[in-house]
Design a protein around this motif. Sequence first.
Motif, PDB file in Angstrom:
ATOM      1  N   THR A  96      11.346  38.054  -8.611  1.00 22.48           N
ATOM      2  CA  THR A  96      10.478  38.686  -7.613  1.00 22.48           C
ATOM      3  C   THR A  96       9.298  37.784  -7.283  1.00 22.48           C
ATOM      4  N   ALA A 100       8.106  35.643  -3.823  1.00 25.30           N
ATOM      5  CA  ALA A 100       6.816  35.868  -3.172  1.00 25.30           C
ATOM      6  C   ALA A 100       5.989  34.593  -3.153  1.00 25.30           C
ATOM      7  N   ASN A 104       4.889  32.180   0.074  1.00 21.22           N
ATOM      8  CA  ASN A 104       3.501  31.811   0.325  1.00 21.22           C
ATOM      9  C   ASN A 104       3.314  30.302   0.343  1.00 21.22           C
ATOM     10  N   THR A 354       2.984  37.110   4.434  1.00 17.39           N
ATOM     11  CA  THR A 354       3.430  36.612   3.129  1.00 17.39           C
ATOM     12  C   THR A 354       2.451  37.046   2.046  1.00 17.39           C
ATOM     13  N   ILE A 357       3.610  40.254   1.113  1.00 21.32           N
ATOM     14  CA  ILE A 357       4.789  40.139   0.245  1.00 21.32           C
ATOM     15  C   ILE A 357       4.349  39.956  -1.203  1.00 21.32           C
ATOM     16  N   LEU A 358       3.384  39.051  -1.364  1.00 23.05           N
ATOM     17  CA  LEU A 358       2.920  38.779  -2.730  1.00 23.05           C
ATOM     18  C   LEU A 358       2.290  40.030  -3.331  1.00 23.05           C
ATOM     19  N   ALA A 361       4.935  42.329  -4.271  1.00 24.36           N
ATOM     20  CA  ALA A 361       5.559  41.865  -5.507  1.00 24.36           C
ATOM     21  C   ALA A 361       4.682  42.213  -6.701  1.00 24.36           C
ATOM     22  N   SER A 455      -1.950  36.522  -9.314  1.00 20.57           N
ATOM     23  CA  SER A 455      -1.044  37.670  -9.293  1.00 20.57           C
ATOM     24  C   SER A 455      -0.719  38.099 -10.720  1.00 20.57           C
ATOM     25  N   CYS A 502       6.421  46.878   2.557  1.00 20.40           N
ATOM     26  CA  CYS A 502       7.766  46.451   2.894  1.00 20.40           C
ATOM     27  C   CYS A 502       8.185  47.000   4.249  1.00 20.40           C
ATOM     28  N   LEU A 774      12.310  43.592  -2.035  1.00 22.72           N
ATOM     29  CA  LEU A 774      11.249  44.064  -2.922  1.00 22.72           C
ATOM     30  C   LEU A 774      11.227  45.581  -2.986  1.00 22.72           C
TER      31      LEU A 774
END
Lengths: 886, 123
Positions: A96, A100, A104, A354, A357-358, A361, A455, A502, A774
Amino acid sequence: MNWIPDIFRRGKLYNDLSEEIRLHIEERAEQLMREGASREEAERKARLAFGNRTVQEERSREVWQWPTLESIWADVRLASRQLRRSPGFTMAAIGTLALAIGANAVVFSVMNAFLLRPLNVPQPQSLYSLQHGDAPDGSLSYPDYLDLRDRNRSFNGLMAYNFASTVLDTGNNPSSVWVQEASGNYFDGLGLQPYLGHFFHARDEHGPNSAPYIVLTYDYWHTRFEDDRGVVGRVVMVNKHPFTILGVAPPEFNGTLLFFNPGFFVPLVEDPLLTGDDLNARGTRWLFQAMGHLKPGVTPEQAAADLDSIGAYLQKTYPKDEGKMTFVLRRPSLYGDYLGRPLKAFMAGLMLLTGLILLAACANLGSLFAARAADRSKEVALRLALGSSRKRILRGLFTEATMISLAGGAVGLLSSVALLRALSAWQPIPSYPIHLAVNPDAKVYAVAVLLALVSGLLFGAVPVRQVLRTNPYEVVKAGSGRIAGRRMNAREVLLVVQIAICAVLVTSSLVAIRGLIRSLHDHFGFDIENITLAETDLGMAGYSGDRVPAMQKRMIGALQALPGVESVGLADSLPLTVNGSGDSIVFTDNTSDLRPVNAATDTAMFHISPEYFHAAGTTLLSGRAFTWQDDKSSPQIAIVNKEFARKVFGSPDRAIGHFYKMKDGTRIQVVGIAEDGKYNSLTEDPVTVMYLPILQSPSTSTFLVVRTRPGLDNSGSDNGQLQTATAMRNALRQLDPGLQVSIEARDRTLTAVLFGPRMATISLGVLGVMGAMLSITGIFGMAAYSVSKRLKELGIRVALGAQRKEVLQAALGRAFKLLALGSAAGLVLGLLATKVLAFIVYQASPRDPLVLAGVVVAMAALGLLATWIPAQRALSVNPLVLLREE
Amino acid sequence: MPEVNKPMTETTSRDLFPGALEMMILESLRRQPSHGYALVQHIQQRSKNLLQVEEGSLYPALQRLLKSKLVKAQWGVSSTNRRIRTYQITPAGLRHLDEQISSFERMFEGIALVLNPAKATSN
């Protein structure tokens, strides 16, 4: 510093210690037994008297350790043991995060290459290009450039350049190559040093065609001349004229426009020889861009004011040629705002997506970690009860999070580097030297590592509260069933956030894809199917004057005679190709003061043969087409598009038979009206267009539009296209073997125009897929976890006679509710976000019922897919087995 | 030495100041080399059970002394035929003990002066 030998003796030291402590407790117990205690009693008392053996032993060991580093190392080893024990969880988490972080890294790398990294020349920060105040365009006429160069007080020399497609022949091997025509001061002004030989200079220019010199780019020297150091001084033919190779430009320098890498540089004064532009025409803006280094202390605003005053002077001095001329200063690398603005907007949007997205995640991993911590609450409680500090346990959790984030970051970065390498080597548009140099640099690596660490902290922090509130006695007493309750809510919120994110991604990618599909099926004002184009420049092949139209007619005839060909049209330029069309200002018939400020419109201009409309598939709405009799001896006529008629004459009905005026005062009669279309880009506003008979204003630039009969030799299929192309090439070669012709299917030529939207759609599509993946893992994790937690409850329900539906509702109802909530929020956000998309993606309308339905269906499908396995598990509950377990 | 002192367990830190346990161990060992269990017994007896030393807390202190080479240890067999690890004070340990004791006495005197000035001056 005796810790180094200590490290090696440590095993023995620790063994001695353990043994010693064991013996101590034994001796105490024996003593107590001698005093009359039973063995059990004695041993218990001995242990009590000793205190917490583990803690004491650990503390004794710490004496020998190198404190911080070693305990971190111990944490790392413990964490990797824990992670290895649940490989599924570990792989899912790393995967995952790799996705992500990889996304990025790619987006950041592209942004870095195009927007953040300055041009590869000395002192790029003071280098500015000129852009007109009223349009994102920097074109100038050559006399304008000279005046601006010589009259300004703000620049250390003003340079200019233009691009041209030429044919280079080093001896019976002609090949097409793009060349940058640069002013004599170009290399000196940029402060570059040649890799080999020398550059041309301002002092080499003595009027038109006075400096037949070539400077090769390093790449072209490498590929075409195979690094031959003897090329300096060699004479080669460019468009059949001799040019001397002076030198080779430094590696990594490919001109001052990103993307576009020319093969070599020639002095701008050679332009008349190569392309036929007029150096003295003040009214024709054919120079691509002018730029220069600002003098120290001059701000871009001051420089623009300086240029504006020159513009005002030029307008006053040459009212016939010059309109209002104002300037703003921009960066040269993306042609000012023309590419710069949409690219900035798009990259910012992409970076945002993005980033989301991170975040998604992280939310995903956060809830996984929380679930894992909840599952391990018994272990945590035990460790607390045994005297471990909460700090130590949290440190362990964070170590796990950091290890996963670093591993994920590494995997993501490696794959993104591979992708970026491929992207850099890719030449997206055949026949144009377009390169996307997006190789990652140190900045990209740093950002990726930073993102990974941040993260890790983010999702590692999710279970912190849970651990801090763990009460060892409660947990050990209650078994694992009781940790539900409030803590689930934090995870549920995370899940909703994640699903919303998402859904945003899925929405925007669907909008983009739908827009692109629509744009491909749109009518652009000409046909795409069954059309093949042949492009050549007769000037490059040595034709001039009356020989040009004669040759063009022969070419039309030759192609017309090919089997399967329905009609052949000819034009000097075509809509929606990279070169674009010429343009000119026009006036209404009753305008007498023909100054640019009084112009009715600035209109695109195509010179066409009589059959062009039929061959291209452009509909003539009213009036007549051209004939071969419309030549220089007959009255000047034009066909205009509907937009032109509306703008210049007020309405299409009033146009036919009426006149308008060109810049030079020529009156032109409108004989026909053609449909509107797309000419420069798919997202443009309506454009005015005039078509002029090719025989009334001949041009060496030649596009042949060949329409083949539908169905015949499977046109449309690659094979059919190939046969047509081969036949066309042979036919033209028979006319003149020295002709450089490029033949392409019409839809292929749209590649360049569609490149931006396509890239946008691909990137958004990829992000959408990632978002979908995701949300699947997120919902799956949540559903699987809640089913496994409540297995016992479900078993009881089944035992008490619950139906399948009720079981499912109990098990997954909540997951679906969260999914619906998240999707709804995401859909609304996504629709808001796609307003931004409309700038880049043609017809990216968020209010598209199909898109709305698509998002709903997609999210529901994702939900079903993700809950399938947990649902099966819930349904297969066997109450007997379950109740026996505990 | 004091700076290597890790905080003691929650139970003993209330009773002893940093370095006190080490000092008592060294003093006991100066009189007679002995093993851990005997050291505990000795300290508890000598203090007439006033000092509640958790037996286990002896071991980190012993390790610190070992590491600083103030004591040395050797496996052997006791008179009662037990396997024991006997600690013995080193010359460096002796020097260190003297320094510690004198500094401790000075400190003790200082504390006593602050706590009971009248008695101290009349003395």
